[in-house]
Design an enzyme around this catalytic site. Sequence first.
Site, PDB file in Angstrom:
ATOM      1  N   TYR A  30     -16.245 -19.609  49.565  1.00 13.80           N
ATOM      2  CA  TYR A  30     -15.586 -18.485  48.881  1.00 13.80           C
ATOM      3  C   TYR A  30     -14.302 -18.933  48.176  1.00 13.80           C
ATOM      4  CZ  TYR A  30     -19.096 -15.344  50.541  1.00 13.80           C
ATOM      5  OH  TYR A  30     -20.313 -14.739  50.736  1.00 13.80           O
ATOM      6  N   ARG A  65     -15.607 -20.096  44.834  1.00 19.31           N
ATOM      7  CA  ARG A  65     -16.027 -18.964  43.977  1.00 19.31           C
ATOM      8  C   ARG A  65     -14.803 -18.181  43.505  1.00 19.31           C
ATOM      9  NH1 ARG A  65     -20.267 -15.138  46.554  1.00 19.31           N
ATOM     10  NH2 ARG A  65     -20.280 -14.290  44.443  1.00 19.31           N
ATOM     11  N   HIS A  84     -20.040  -4.769  47.187  1.00 16.82           N
ATOM     12  CA  HIS A  84     -20.212  -5.963  48.028  1.00 16.82           C
ATOM     13  C   HIS A  84     -18.908  -6.687  48.309  1.00 16.82           C
ATOM     14  CE1 HIS A  84     -24.693  -6.058  46.699  1.00 16.82           C
ATOM     15  NE2 HIS A  84     -24.453  -5.130  47.618  1.00 16.82           N
TER      16      HIS A  84
HETATM   17  N1  APR Z   1     -26.440 -10.613  30.591  1.00 16.99           N
HETATM   18  C1  APR Z   1     -27.033  -9.658  31.365  1.00 16.99           C
HETATM   19  N2  APR Z   1     -27.858  -9.942  32.389  1.00 16.99           N
HETATM   20  C2  APR Z   1     -28.102 -11.247  32.635  1.00 16.99           C
HETATM   21  C3  APR Z   1     -27.531 -12.299  31.878  1.00 16.99           C
HETATM   22  C4  APR Z   1     -26.663 -11.936  30.817  1.00 16.99           C
HETATM   23  N3  APR Z   1     -26.084 -12.855  30.037  1.00 16.99           N
HETATM   24  N4  APR Z   1     -27.987 -13.484  32.382  1.00 16.99           N
HETATM   25  C5  APR Z   1     -28.801 -13.172  33.418  1.00 16.99           C
HETATM   26  N5  APR Z   1     -28.884 -11.838  33.565  1.00 16.99           N
HETATM   27  C6  APR Z   1     -29.647 -11.065  34.549  1.00 16.99           C
HETATM   28  C7  APR Z   1     -30.854 -11.776  35.148  1.00 16.99           C
HETATM   29  O1  APR Z   1     -31.975 -11.656  34.306  1.00 16.99           O
HETATM   30  C8  APR Z   1     -31.017 -10.997  36.453  1.00 16.99           C
HETATM   31  O2  APR Z   1     -31.828  -9.843  36.267  1.00 16.99           O
HETATM   32  O3  APR Z   1     -28.793 -10.799  35.648  1.00 16.99           O
HETATM   33  C9  APR Z   1     -29.595 -10.563  36.799  1.00 16.99           C
HETATM   34  C10 APR Z   1     -28.998 -11.355  37.940  1.00 16.99           C
HETATM   35  O4  APR Z   1     -29.734 -11.069  39.108  1.00 16.99           O
HETATM   36  P1  APR Z   1     -29.232 -11.693  40.502  1.00 16.99           P
HETATM   37  O5  APR Z   1     -28.872 -13.134  40.304  1.00 16.99           O
HETATM   38  O6  APR Z   1     -30.242 -11.311  41.527  1.00 16.99           O
HETATM   39  O7  APR Z   1     -27.855 -10.938  40.802  1.00 16.99           O
HETATM   40  P2  APR Z   1     -27.644  -9.498  41.415  1.00 16.99           P
HETATM   41  O8  APR Z   1     -28.772  -8.596  41.056  1.00 16.99           O
HETATM   42  O9  APR Z   1     -26.282  -9.072  41.059  1.00 16.99           O
HETATM   43  O10 APR Z   1     -27.698  -9.779  43.005  1.00 16.99           O
HETATM   44  C11 APR Z   1     -27.405  -8.671  43.841  1.00 16.99           C
HETATM   45  O11 APR Z   1     -27.454 -10.156  45.737  1.00 16.99           O
HETATM   46  O12 APR Z   1     -26.889 -12.096  46.769  1.00 16.99           O
HETATM   47  C12 APR Z   1     -26.554 -10.778  46.634  1.00 16.99           C
HETATM   48  O13 APR Z   1     -24.424  -9.918  47.015  1.00 16.99           O
HETATM   49  C13 APR Z   1     -25.179 -10.625  46.085  1.00 16.99           C
HETATM   50  O14 APR Z   1     -24.344  -8.842  44.711  1.00 16.99           O
HETATM   51  C14 APR Z   1     -25.372  -9.806  44.834  1.00 16.99           C
HETATM   52  C15 APR Z   1     -26.711  -9.152  45.069  1.00 16.99           C
END
Ligand code: APR
Length: 230
Positions: A53, A56, A104
């Site tokens: 962390y 990050r 979160h």
């Molecule tokens: N603009 C918009 N969306 C984007 C971009 C971009 N430039 N690049 C990637 N994405 C999209 C991807 O296609 C995907 O659908 O962002 C999304 C990211 O998904 P995840 O990596 O799963 O992130 P998230 O949905 O926020 O995860 C939810 O999981 O691990 C836990 O606590 C963590 O808050 C997080 C939660």
Amino acid sequence: MKHIVVLSGAGMSAESGISTFRDSGGLWEQHSVEDVATPEGFSRNPRLVLDFYNARRKAAFAAKPNKGHVGLAEMEKDYRMSIITQNVDNLHERAGSANVLHLHGELDKVRSTVDPSLVYTLTPDNAEIKLGDKCEKGSQLRPHIVWFGEAVPMMEKAMKTVQTADVLVVIGTSLNVYPAAGLLNYVAREIPVYLIDPNEVKIYRQGIRFIRKGASEGVAELRELLKKDI
Ligand code: APR
């Protein structure tokens, strides 16, 4: 003023250079969730978790809000805006959004392991916590993050917020993680939902308006669409 509720995820900050979790090369490809994002991982190896962390947090402090964050903040001139974010960076706030709810947790905050009401804010020039850094009651400090398996204290408030939405905008989330992804079930059927993501997102709801773009371009297109649609 119409009430626009935004549910944002890691993709919102991708164009600011912050890794997402599940895209290729994402955080969960580089680290095991069990080791760095669970209470068990923290008790097993607190130094590893604190270092994860700290790294990050420093990356988030060094990042800048992108045009997507700024566009959402500018929309406060024309709409009542509520941002519900799964992100732990503070880029929405730094872009100027006044009403941000973190489901979160928040990277720039740490808290006592014995009294969760003792929360402290870190700054770019005081961005790390180490083993042995303690709260005023003498217990180890931990990241103010909701780890897997922990309660999501802001969920109740988030549910109430989406129930008063005139429009829901989902940006940059794969909708993989509950209860956050379940917020869509609290939006009335007749409420329009816009989804901004460059990739396909599985979403079980009719009539979604997909904007197949990244956050910066997607928010600009959203603003144009809203002028016509609502
Ligand atoms: N603009 C918009 N969306 C984007 C971009 C971009 N430039 N690049 C990637 N994405 C999209 C991807 O296609 C995907 O659908 O962002 C999304 C990211 O998904 P995840 O990596 O799963 O992130 P998230 O949905 O926020 O995860 C939810 O999981 O691990 C836990 O606590 C963590 O808050 C997080 C939660």
